[in-house]
Structures are given as structure tokens and as C-alpha cells.
Design a protein around this motif. Structure first.
Motif, PDB file in Angstrom:
ATOM      1  N   HIS A  59      -5.366  20.589  -8.037  1.00 32.74           N
ATOM      2  CA  HIS A  59      -5.461  21.020  -9.430  1.00 32.74           C
ATOM      3  C   HIS A  59      -4.856  19.957 -10.338  1.00 32.74           C
ATOM      4  O   HIS A  59      -4.006  19.185  -9.906  1.00 32.74           O
ATOM      5  CB  HIS A  59      -4.659  22.314  -9.645  1.00 32.74           C
ATOM      6  N   PHE A  60      -5.302  19.942 -11.585  1.00 31.67           N
ATOM      7  CA  PHE A  60      -4.610  19.136 -12.586  1.00 31.67           C
ATOM      8  C   PHE A  60      -4.399  19.995 -13.812  1.00 31.67           C
ATOM      9  O   PHE A  60      -5.165  20.921 -14.094  1.00 31.67           O
ATOM     10  CB  PHE A  60      -5.305  17.804 -12.892  1.00 31.67           C
ATOM     11  N   CYS A  61      -3.303  19.715 -14.520  1.00 30.81           N
ATOM     12  CA  CYS A  61      -2.890  20.564 -15.636  1.00 30.81           C
ATOM     13  C   CYS A  61      -3.583  20.158 -16.942  1.00 30.81           C
ATOM     14  O   CYS A  61      -4.181  19.085 -17.039  1.00 30.81           O
ATOM     15  CB  CYS A  61      -1.372  20.517 -15.802  1.00 30.81           C
ATOM     16  N   ASN A  62      -3.484  21.024 -17.923  1.00 29.74           N
ATOM     17  CA  ASN A  62      -4.126  20.777 -19.210  1.00 29.74           C
ATOM     18  C   ASN A  62      -3.528  19.552 -19.911  1.00 29.74           C
ATOM     19  O   ASN A  62      -4.240  18.827 -20.608  1.00 29.74           O
ATOM     20  CB  ASN A  62      -3.999  22.009 -20.110  1.00 29.74           C
ATOM     21  N   GLU A  63      -2.249  19.308 -19.717  1.00 30.44           N
ATOM     22  CA  GLU A  63      -1.600  18.163 -20.347  1.00 30.44           C
ATOM     23  C   GLU A  63      -2.179  16.843 -19.811  1.00 30.44           C
ATOM     24  O   GLU A  63      -2.404  15.901 -20.561  1.00 30.44           O
ATOM     25  CB  GLU A  63      -0.090  18.223 -20.131  1.00 30.44           C
ATOM     26  N   CYS A  64      -2.447  16.794 -18.496  1.00 31.32           N
ATOM     27  CA  CYS A  64      -3.039  15.587 -17.907  1.00 31.32           C
ATOM     28  C   CYS A  64      -4.519  15.463 -18.282  1.00 31.32           C
ATOM     29  O   CYS A  64      -5.022  14.360 -18.456  1.00 31.32           O
ATOM     30  CB  CYS A  64      -2.831  15.570 -16.388  1.00 31.32           C
ATOM     31  N   PHE A  65      -5.203  16.592 -18.425  1.00 30.25           N
ATOM     32  CA  PHE A  65      -6.578  16.588 -18.928  1.00 30.25           C
ATOM     33  C   PHE A  65      -6.590  15.917 -20.303  1.00 30.25           C
ATOM     34  O   PHE A  65      -7.366  14.988 -20.551  1.00 30.25           O
ATOM     35  CB  PHE A  65      -7.103  18.028 -19.025  1.00 30.25           C
ATOM     36  N   ASP A  66      -5.723  16.394 -21.192  1.00 27.43           N
ATOM     37  CA  ASP A  66      -5.654  15.843 -22.555  1.00 27.43           C
ATOM     38  C   ASP A  66      -5.325  14.351 -22.548  1.00 27.43           C
ATOM     39  O   ASP A  66      -5.841  13.596 -23.362  1.00 27.43           O
ATOM     40  CB  ASP A  66      -4.601  16.582 -23.387  1.00 27.43           C
ATOM     41  N   HIS A  67      -4.464  13.935 -21.644  1.00 29.95           N
ATOM     42  CA  HIS A  67      -4.040  12.534 -21.559  1.00 29.95           C
ATOM     43  C   HIS A  67      -5.247  11.592 -21.437  1.00 29.95           C
ATOM     44  O   HIS A  67      -5.258  10.510 -22.022  1.00 29.95           O
ATOM     45  CB  HIS A  67      -3.107  12.354 -20.362  1.00 29.95           C
ATOM     46  N   TYR A  68      -6.246  12.012 -20.680  1.00 27.92           N
ATOM     47  CA  TYR A  68      -7.438  11.178 -20.491  1.00 27.92           C
ATOM     48  C   TYR A  68      -8.583  11.538 -21.435  1.00 27.92           C
ATOM     49  O   TYR A  68      -9.372  10.678 -21.803  1.00 27.92           O
ATOM     50  CB  TYR A  68      -7.940  11.277 -19.052  1.00 27.92           C
ATOM     51  N   TYR A  69      -8.678  12.781 -21.839  1.00 26.81           N
ATOM     52  CA  TYR A  69      -9.854  13.263 -22.568  1.00 26.81           C
ATOM     53  C   TYR A  69      -9.772  13.064 -24.081  1.00 26.81           C
ATOM     54  O   TYR A  69     -10.790  12.852 -24.734  1.00 26.81           O
ATOM     55  CB  TYR A  69     -10.080  14.738 -22.247  1.00 26.81           C
ATOM     56  N   ARG A  70      -8.587  13.151 -24.636  1.00 31.88           N
ATOM     57  CA  ARG A  70      -8.428  13.059 -26.099  1.00 31.88           C
ATOM     58  C   ARG A  70      -8.360  11.596 -26.538  1.00 31.88           C
ATOM     59  O   ARG A  70      -7.561  10.819 -26.019  1.00 31.88           O
ATOM     60  CB  ARG A  70      -7.169  13.798 -26.554  1.00 31.88           C
ATOM     61  N   SER A  71      -9.189  11.243 -27.516  1.00 31.46           N
ATOM     62  CA  SER A  71      -9.327   9.837 -27.912  1.00 31.46           C
ATOM     63  C   SER A  71      -8.045   9.214 -28.453  1.00 31.46           C
ATOM     64  O   SER A  71      -7.892   7.997 -28.416  1.00 31.46           O
ATOM     65  CB  SER A  71     -10.451   9.683 -28.936  1.00 31.46           C
TER      66      SER A  71
END
Length: 168
Positions: A59-71
């Protein structure tokens, strides 16, 4: 004033909530662990607003998702560069889940000590090679330097390892 009271109650509820289980149907992970550790705000094995499920033990957390996904975040350029390469070579969509599986999933290696044979997650600094896999012992650090700590084989195996042998 009524709205403020409701907001305060919601904040208190969030503060008390120490973890969140994966919401994927059939996932047995009660306490998911983020494998990415990409963001300094990574949830690790604590609370996150959402868990992204690759498998019951991954699993990966929402914070790490944002780290890569948000410009506007530090990891965005890494993800954007990977997307260009993936699009020119891959046949599937260059999603963030595909990026995490392709680039961020850690390697695991099994201890070669006959009375141990436990699986351990490698840190990102260690490159998995055939020779490392053939000679790995618990506690091995970068450049084959052994840990100074007591017998590392006596340390329990990560609970995520049990998820692998589950046929689900």
C-alpha cells in the motif's frame, strides 16, 4: 458557533484515529504500511485519509500519492519524466499506481541462514543482485557490512510477508 463545535468534534475524532484500514474489498490489511516513504509527511503505518492498494501487503498513503501526483510537489517531475518513457514503451495507462509498482516498490530478500529463512525488505540504498540474494543474512547493510545489533535473525518477520502466502 454551532459549525465551530462540529469542526472541533471532527478534529478530535481525527486526532484519536491512529490508523485507517485499507478499504479495498477483500484486503486483509488492518494496519497497512506505506512502502513508498516518499513524502516527509508519509503516514508510514499510521493514519492517512486514503490508502492506495496494490496488493494485501503493498500500500501507499495519500501523502506519498500527493508527493508525486501534485504538480507543485517535489516528486512531480520524477513522475512526469517516468510518464513520458512509459507512454513511449508501455501498452497501459501511465497511472500513478503503475509508477509506484514500477519505480517505488521495494525488493524483499530471504535470509540464507538455514534456521532463519525470514524475508526482509531491502532499503532503497541496497541494489538487489543475484549474488546478494544467494548470500543475504538478516542484518546485512550496504556494502555487505553486518549490523552491530544483536542477532538480527531473532527479530520477527514483517507481518506483510504473511499476506504473500495467502491465496487471495
Amino acid at each position: 458557533s454551532k459549525r465551530k463545535a462540529t469542526e472541533t468534534e471532527e478534529e478530535d475524532e481525527q486526532a484519536e484515529k491512529k490508523y485507517r484500514k485499507c478499504e479495498k474489498a477483500g484486503c486483509s490489511a488492518m494496519y497497512p504500511v506505506c512502502f513508498a516513504s516518499a513524502s516527509d509527511r508519509c503516514a508510514k503505518n499510521g493514519y492517512t485519509s486514503r490508502w492506495y492498494h496494490l496488493s494485501c501487503g503493498e500500500h501507499f498513503c495519500n501523502e506519498c500519492f500527493d508527493h508525486y501526483y501534485r504538480s507543485h510537489k517535489d516528486g512531480y517531475e520524477t513522475f512526469a519524466s517516468w510518464k513520458k518513457v512509459w507512454t513511449s514503451n508501455g501498452k497501459s495507462e501511465p497511472s500513478l499506481k503503475a509508477f509506484m509498482a514500477d519505480q517505488q516498490l521495494p525488493f524483499w530478500v530471504q535470509c540464507t541462514k538455514p534456521d532463519c529463512r525470514k524475508w526482509r525488505q531491502l532499503t532503497k540504498e541496497i541494489q538487489l543482485t543475484a549474488s546478494l540474494a544467494a548470500t543475504y543474512r538478516c542484518g546485512l547493510k550496504v556494502n555487505n557490512i553486518k549490523s552491530e545489533a544483536p542477532d538480527q535473525c531473532s527479530q520477527p518477520e514483517d507481518l506483510r510477508v504473511a499476506e504473500v502466502s495467502d491465496s487471495w
